[in-house]
Write a protein that holds these residues in place. Sequence first.
Motif, mmCIF file in Angstrom:
data_model
loop_
_atom_site.group_PDB
_atom_site.id
_atom_site.type_symbol
_atom_site.label_atom_id
_atom_site.label_comp_id
_atom_site.label_asym_id
_atom_site.label_seq_id
_atom_site.Cartn_x
_atom_site.Cartn_y
_atom_site.Cartn_z
ATOM 1 N N GLY A 35 81.009 -33.534 5.660
ATOM 2 C CA GLY A 35 79.840 -34.196 6.221
ATOM 3 C C GLY A 35 79.368 -35.376 5.390
ATOM 4 O O GLY A 35 78.253 -35.858 5.565
ATOM 5 N N LYS A 105 73.091 -38.286 0.624
ATOM 6 C CA LYS A 105 74.045 -38.892 1.560
ATOM 7 C C LYS A 105 73.638 -40.318 1.847
ATOM 8 O O LYS A 105 72.482 -40.696 1.678
ATOM 9 C CB LYS A 105 74.173 -38.076 2.832
ATOM 10 C CG LYS A 105 73.077 -38.234 3.835
ATOM 11 C CD LYS A 105 73.329 -37.371 5.067
ATOM 12 C CE LYS A 105 73.278 -38.185 6.326
ATOM 13 N NZ LYS A 105 73.517 -37.418 7.529
ATOM 14 N N VAL A 107 72.892 -43.376 4.335
ATOM 15 C CA VAL A 107 72.320 -43.546 5.677
ATOM 16 C C VAL A 107 72.913 -44.778 6.349
ATOM 17 O O VAL A 107 73.235 -44.757 7.533
ATOM 18 C CB VAL A 107 70.782 -43.671 5.593
ATOM 19 C CG1 VAL A 107 70.180 -44.010 6.934
ATOM 20 C CG2 VAL A 107 70.191 -42.393 5.027
ATOM 21 N N ASP A 170 69.396 -29.986 6.936
ATOM 22 C CA ASP A 170 68.835 -30.776 8.036
ATOM 23 C C ASP A 170 67.782 -31.762 7.533
ATOM 24 O O ASP A 170 67.473 -32.754 8.190
ATOM 25 C CB ASP A 170 68.266 -29.873 9.130
ATOM 26 C CG ASP A 170 67.168 -28.946 8.630
ATOM 27 O OD1 ASP A 170 67.160 -28.612 7.431
ATOM 28 O OD2 ASP A 170 66.318 -28.550 9.455
ATOM 29 N N ASP A 173 69.017 -35.301 7.434
ATOM 30 C CA ASP A 173 68.924 -36.013 8.708
ATOM 31 C C ASP A 173 67.503 -36.473 8.997
ATOM 32 O O ASP A 173 67.286 -37.576 9.492
ATOM 33 C CB ASP A 173 69.440 -35.129 9.849
ATOM 34 C CG ASP A 173 70.930 -34.829 9.735
ATOM 35 O OD1 ASP A 173 71.668 -35.689 9.198
ATOM 36 O OD2 ASP A 173 71.352 -33.745 10.169
ATOM 37 N N THR A 174 66.534 -35.640 8.657
ATOM 38 C CA THR A 174 65.127 -36.003 8.861
ATOM 39 C C THR A 174 64.763 -37.212 7.998
ATOM 40 O O THR A 174 64.146 -38.164 8.475
ATOM 41 C CB THR A 174 64.207 -34.814 8.512
ATOM 42 O OG1 THR A 174 64.565 -33.707 9.334
ATOM 43 C CG2 THR A 174 62.744 -35.166 8.712
ATOM 44 N N SER A 176 66.878 -39.380 6.778
ATOM 45 C CA SER A 176 67.673 -40.512 7.269
ATOM 46 C C SER A 176 66.989 -41.188 8.435
ATOM 47 O O SER A 176 66.933 -42.419 8.517
ATOM 48 C CB SER A 176 69.067 -40.052 7.699
ATOM 49 O OG SER A 176 69.789 -39.555 6.616
ATOM 50 N N ALA A 177 66.466 -40.409 9.373
ATOM 51 C CA ALA A 177 65.799 -40.958 10.545
ATOM 52 C C ALA A 177 64.572 -41.787 10.135
ATOM 53 O O ALA A 177 64.322 -42.855 10.696
ATOM 54 C CB ALA A 177 65.396 -39.830 11.498
ATOM 55 N N LYS A 180 65.719 -45.177 8.648
ATOM 56 C CA LYS A 180 66.277 -46.115 9.629
ATOM 57 C C LYS A 180 65.211 -46.848 10.429
ATOM 58 O O LYS A 180 65.486 -47.871 11.025
ATOM 59 C CB LYS A 180 67.211 -45.370 10.580
ATOM 60 C CG LYS A 180 68.530 -44.960 9.941
ATOM 61 C CD LYS A 180 69.413 -44.272 10.940
ATOM 62 C CE LYS A 180 70.724 -43.846 10.302
ATOM 63 N NZ LYS A 180 71.594 -43.155 11.238
#
Length: 181
Positions: A35, A105, A107, A170, A173-174, A176-177, A180
Amino acid sequence: MELKVLKKQNNSNACIVCGLDNHSSLKVRFYECEGDVVCGVFHNEDFHQSFPGRMHGGMICAVLDETIGRAVMIKNPDQWGVTGEIKVRYLKPTPLETELYCWGKIVSENSRLFKGVGYLETPSGEVVATSEATYFKLELSKISDEKLDDTKWYFENGEIPASLSSDNLDLLDTLSAKLKK
């Protein structure tokens, strides 16, 4: 969630985060996981403290910075980055004398920059800090006059875990959003 470990990254000899020959270092071992996630595993010591029994915020920032910055190496092992900006949110005191896990990670990236997110958690899965950061991509020769040889940047032999787990993945991802937007 459990992630398969794909590779262990190199350590340095002197770095304050991953330096194995630096007494003051956190001696973080970094693992590339499925991932496109990097996990840094380390055991902090009393001399990494601010208030008694609590890890210093600067050390927390440093490990988040390096973890996120190393995530770009998953797709390009020779890519280096220099921190342009980092934002850390300290959520809870970080205990000392414990094993900690730092996850990161990428983005987004282009030819000049990359952005990433990360978090630091305790063995019980308590998230103690989160971060987002922007890095400039640079060749190593533009970062330092010193050359990295096998005594300064090397693969440390030892057992590599088959997998690492976190119930908070998760959160990447939160974060990262939000970055962005």
